[in-house]
Design an enzyme around this catalytic site. Structure first.
Site, mmCIF file in Angstrom:
data_model
loop_
_atom_site.group_PDB
_atom_site.id
_atom_site.type_symbol
_atom_site.label_atom_id
_atom_site.label_comp_id
_atom_site.label_asym_id
_atom_site.label_seq_id
_atom_site.Cartn_x
_atom_site.Cartn_y
_atom_site.Cartn_z
ATOM 1 N N TYR A 24 4.152 2.217 -8.907
ATOM 2 C CA TYR A 24 5.244 2.133 -7.934
ATOM 3 C C TYR A 24 6.540 1.662 -8.562
ATOM 4 O O TYR A 24 6.543 0.816 -9.444
ATOM 5 C CB TYR A 24 4.881 1.147 -6.810
ATOM 6 C CG TYR A 24 4.567 1.857 -5.518
ATOM 7 C CD1 TYR A 24 5.603 2.297 -4.693
ATOM 8 C CD2 TYR A 24 3.265 2.104 -5.129
ATOM 9 C CE1 TYR A 24 5.333 2.962 -3.511
ATOM 10 C CE2 TYR A 24 2.976 2.775 -3.945
ATOM 11 C CZ TYR A 24 4.015 3.198 -3.142
ATOM 12 O OH TYR A 24 3.748 3.861 -1.982
ATOM 13 N N ASP A 34 2.623 -8.331 -6.521
ATOM 14 C CA ASP A 34 3.311 -7.837 -7.715
ATOM 15 C C ASP A 34 4.226 -8.857 -8.376
ATOM 16 O O ASP A 34 4.417 -8.809 -9.595
ATOM 17 C CB ASP A 34 4.096 -6.565 -7.378
ATOM 18 C CG ASP A 34 3.202 -5.340 -7.264
ATOM 19 O OD1 ASP A 34 2.136 -5.330 -7.900
ATOM 20 O OD2 ASP A 34 3.572 -4.400 -6.553
#
Lengths: 693, 693
Positions: B418, B330
């Site tokens: 998320y 990420d």
């Protein structure tokens, strides 16, 4: 002569003062079947025992007197308004070195059972035991001689009474204590001034010295410099120490007061939780009947019947004559509640705390009150319950976030040098966090060395040099929790839900070589539930109710989520480890048995380890679809350092009990966010500090 | 047609509004050599690049533009008032699929270096990359057809752009994204309504569909019931849900304001700490030059030169065609700062927070401001710094306790579904706690099953059923932190301080059989510092300064204290694990190298793992008495459960950096206790408004 002591003096307390609070105690009646014995009840038990034939001629020392809790099934089905359950007390009295366990029925007004314990060991020592031992020690000529030889005034001798453990015939057939002494000259922190090499053994019942050892003065007594930790005492103000930038006033404010209520003194209700909370002389703090409200049905559902610190095992890593025996079982030998003191308002607990008193019993059978030993408070620490930010279309943002407000029940136990802080924290999402923190003083050992460079072989020392002439002896702390989970009732199973690496089939076309798969194993017997945690063999540990399925067909459950922890590495046959065998695994599951509450045995003092969790569990009983108890040991290895001198900054570790398929969905999905108007509107009186944007 | 997307749209933001705050940005000048590029500086870099000969004919897409930090030794010796250090920017631009790394010197006004990266992989994708991909996808006839076949309006299609990883020739020579879609009909929480089995691959540079897969409608789209998590939306108010007992108002009040100051926008000073704090598009939040004041000398001492989340690796455990590639990095693929959004006041951060803006750069080289993406606040959570209760003589009690007040810097990154919450918390006892929390939405997979009982073999599922027709696919999160410790300066060593069981000599008379001994090993090379944590082989991990000894002769140090964590268990040769090889150990130590910042490689998107921490460290360089960097990976295994639906309650894990023989003694020994007068005296006046003086 005024002698000084620590372990023992914790018991020396005044009888209830005539404050409003104590007057309330005088008239208090139990409101819940699990409420601890009241002052009146203790008095009545003593009266009954005084006329109990075996005790009439000589009233024996009362080592413990606590509520004999009614049977679990009766308590579980009891509701306010129901006929109250019979009140009974369990009393342990010492008669000629035997532990007499007596049940007194308060309704019948008589003793109903009486047996002599057949396991090894003795009940926890009392203040009388220890004061007597100290009197014997301090009037022993050789101890005075040793003090004088070292230039210590006898009035500056601070001696403490340590448990002796069990190592063989020496500890057989008599109750003993080991006494070690310190100089309290020019400091309140005598723990930092050990008289190393001096140790005496005293027979608690005979009141005589069994052994006196003084290895001489080759090890100096460390200086008092920097030892005092009290505010505004000489040691603190003598020197002009650099000051850190002072902090502005900060406080968790609750203009409408806290949101919890406490009914009948012990039933706590807050947000979606309710539970019974009480002090206990041995366990410290006991949480019972913890229930959480279902977010969909609104009903209160069982989570845990009873949770508490069952034992606290602290082995030290030094084999010297004055040290080898130091391996305490603080709950069973001294009592986490018996050593708990009134909390320091504003410092131990925040402003809007509710304080609960402890009603305990002296060895004469008289009740006394230790006020304010548990605090309960609401916490907002700036944390987040859940959040998400999302952008569907430019300009249309979703920003949803919810504050986390929790409820904390706290007790601190000052077991001699060490302070333990126990927190049970309840979250609205159903999670319970159990936290143990350590502070207080190191148990330090005198050494001739004042600098590491002078030490011939540092590895041969039993710990690092933490100040001149002081080493912090390496030790462990293991706190074993008894967690009688009743997830939606007592019919529970224990599931080990493992993640196991799978290799993909090489003849398959998958671009992946591996993945993790969930394997679920329901433990049939105790042996299958003995678990040592490994990062390379991860598993979730679920207590599930196989008879209660969610809408989706998952059994409702709670999982144990270990946090930072440590495993005991001592030889399994080392005498301290035999007694602390309940730490051989981090996790155990046993079928519920009312008599199996104390992981180190009902009688832990000088026990041989014949009545521990490890022994019970060796029977390898069935635990599937049963009323089961989960045991978890949270551990710390402690290699001391300079920062631990003269008083230790808190170190914390915790574990969680967390709903897993217990709720149909996130139970706090519909909780509203917090808006400006929801918070108090506080205005600064003087704008001392303008801060930027 | 209005299309909906998430990963991509995070980049779509408006240019600075003309608020006072944005006007300040327009005139802001850097005050510290580590300050991020200002609006003016970004503009200037773009201007310089526009006239840079290789870019004149076609201005390339700017994938990243950040400050090129001056050399560490120059920054370390720089003080306010000194001549300012030269300002440079590092720009990554994509030209014909090659990553051009260009350094622009702002003082010289020209490009000073320019090279084409030779490692595999591409820079993080930009909003332009992803919007273009979504445009291509949403105008692709087969996708429309698939939607229509399922009865989904094209306007209700919510598609997200996923990174593809690297698995072989398919990912060679072209920048790709995988697109999966959801139905956002009747819910804002489209993540809970996947169109399973539909996945398309798009060439980001060519803007064309490389592959389109639709496995048909055997798997239904899950219902929208209970999916919406927004406050007061239809889904929430439709039904009369049981309410939990509402909580009274609670707030951390600071009538004099918080105690920290922020100078020049980035230098934070609080209590005994000072550090530089800035947002970074890739790392999210960067702490630099963390220094703590010595409690004895008053001087500020170096602790850490730079600390940040270097990579966040999230492998999923499903080998299906639409899932095998899901293993995100990420930070390097999307950017933890680039996906950070304005924090929600009062809910994400408490009332007296200071908010810091992010100045980032679009692919056109234009700066934009993401306001309020970091918050800084003081925390009092009811915790205790240290305490002890002691009784020397009856009636003379010592009760000393100190409150714990800390400083927190927080950022949240919403990387698609998320949400990650990053906290750096500073304690006055010298401890730094780094916490990572996860929330947001599960990445769920459609399934034909709506009840566990109907599933033929539950173990064959890649995760548990979390709602009807939805499984929560098992996955891991690994956050690898770059911790450039400079304990009292850069000359540091890494010591593994182990506890090793010793058996006592059986011919010796010791009553003990075993004890633990401390063994200290200084790692000479990188290989000696690769550590996988084991409970059965406990060790403390110290970064020490061998040239700086305490009064007692101990080297000054800080230790890494892991908390709850998880290890990666994938096959080391599994393609995702090759790229995430930095998680093969939990701990690594490397010699400082300015180019080794990103554990997954400078170019992480589609990288093959040829530029990871594991590769650099394979050189096994010397690390003793060197400027060293500590790398720690904090991990979570996530087996989803019903409570994670439709939005997950936060889960947290943390590690500590803790002084060990750094201070001569407890550095907060002399901090005063809190008295009544130290706290605001708040009185509720009218309604719920509180007035504090």
């Amino acid at each position: 002569m005024v002698s000084r002591f620590s372990y023992s003096s914790v018991y020396l307390r005044t009888r209830p003062e005539t404050t409003q609070k104590s007057i309330n105690h005088l008239t208090r009646k139990p409101k819940h079947p699990l409420d601890p014995l009241t002052l009146q009840e203790v008095d009545r038990v003593r009266t009954i025992l005084s006329s109990y034939p075996p005790f009439v001629s000589a009233f024996p020392p009362i080592q413990s007197m606590v509520l004999d809790e009614p049977d679990k099934n009766r308590v579980s089905s009891w509701k306010t308004g129901d006929l109250f359950l019979p009140r009974k007390a369990t009393v342990v009295a010492l008669v000629s070195g035997k532990s007499h366990v007596v049940t007194v029925d308060l309704d019948l007004g008589r003793v109903t059972t009486h047996f002599i314990s057949t396991t090894s060991g003795y009940p926890a020592v009392t203040v009388d035991d220890l004061s007597k031992a100290l009197e014997v020690a301090l009037s022993y000529p050789n101890l005075k001689k040793s003090a004088v030889e070292r230039g210590i005034e006898v009035s500056d001798l601070a001696c403490i009474t340590l448990s002796v453990g069990w190592f063989g015939p020496h500890e057989e057939g008599k109750r003993l204590t080991k006494i070690v002494c310190y100089s309290s000259q020019n400091t309140s922190n005598y723990y930092m001034r050990p008289i190393e090499g001096l140790v005496m053994t005293i027979d608690l019942d005979k009141g005589e010295v069994v052994q006196f050892v003084d290895k001489g003065q080759s090890i100096p007594i460390a200086s008092e410099t920097n030892t005092d930790y009290r505010y505004n005492k000489d040691g603190q103000t003598k020197k002009n120490y650099p000051k850190m930038k002072p902090l502005n006033s900060i406080s968790m404010e609750q203009p409408d007061g806290p949101s919890f209520s406490i009914e009948g003194g012990h039933m706590v209700r807050w947000a979606n939780w309710q539970f019974h909370l009480k002090p206990d002389p041995r366990a410290g703090m006991v949480i019972s009947r913890a229930m959480v409200q279902d977010s969909e049905s609104g009903e209160f559902r069982n989570v845990m019947y009873k949770g508490f610190a069952s034992e606290l095992f602290v082995p030290y890593m030094d084999t010297d004559e004055a040290w080898y025996f130091r391996g305490y079982m603080d709950a069973g030998e001294f009592g986490l509640g018996a050593t708990a003191k009134s909390l320091v308002a504003l410092n131990d607990c925040p402003k809007y705390s509710y304080y609960m008193d402890g009603v305990f019993v002296g060895s004469d059978g008289m009740p006394y009150i230790e006020p304010n030993i548990i605090c309960i408070f609401e916490r907002y620490a700036g944390d987040i319950s859940w959040r998400h930010t999302d952008f569907l279309v430019p300009g249309s943002e979703i920003k949803e976030s919810r504050r986390k407000v929790t409820l904390v029940a706290r007790m601190t136990a000052s077991v001699g040098n060490y302070d333990y802080i126990f927190d049970w924290e309840f979250q609205t999402d159903g999670l319970i966090r159990v936290k143990v923190e350590t502070s207080g003083m190191l148990m330090v050992k005198g050494t001739p060395y004042d600098n590491v460079k002078k030490i011939p072989n540092e590895e041969e020392m039993s710990g690092p040099l933490v100040s001149e002439n002081l080493i912090g002896v390496v030790h462990d702390h293991f706190v074993t929790f008894h967690l009688d989970m009743d997830v939606d009732g007592p019919n529970n199973s224990f599931a080990k839900v493992s993640l196991v690496k799978q290799e993909t089939d090489p003849y398959d076309s998958s671009p992946r070589k591996s993945y993790l798969k969930v394997k679920r194993h329901i433990a049939k017997t105790e042996n299958e539930a003995k678990i040592n945690l490994k990062l390379t063999e991860p598993s979730e540990l679920h207590v599930v109710n196989p008879s209660k399925l969610s809408r989706l067909g998952n059994p409702t459950g709670y999982k144990l989520v270990p946090g930072r922890t440590a495993a005991s590495l001592l030889d399994k046959y080392d005498p301290p480890q035999l007694r602390g065998a309940f730490t051989n695994n981090q996790v155990w599951v046993t079928p519920y048995n009312k008599s199996e509450q104390w992981a180190g045995g009902f009688l832990a003092y000088q026990s041989k380890g014949d009545d521990t969790l490890a022994v019970w569990s060796d029977r390898n009983r069935e635990i599937e679809k049963k009323d089961i108890v989960l045991w978890y040991t949270l551990g710390f290895h402690h290699i001391p350092c300079q920062e631990d001198f003269p008083i230790m900054p808190t170190v914390s570790a915790s574990f969680d009990l967390k709903p897993v398929n217990f709720f149909e969905l996130n139970p706090i999905l519909r909780v509203p966010p917090t808006f400006d108007d929801d918070l108090p509107n506080c205005k600064p009186s003087v704008s001392k500090h303008l801060w930027c944007v």
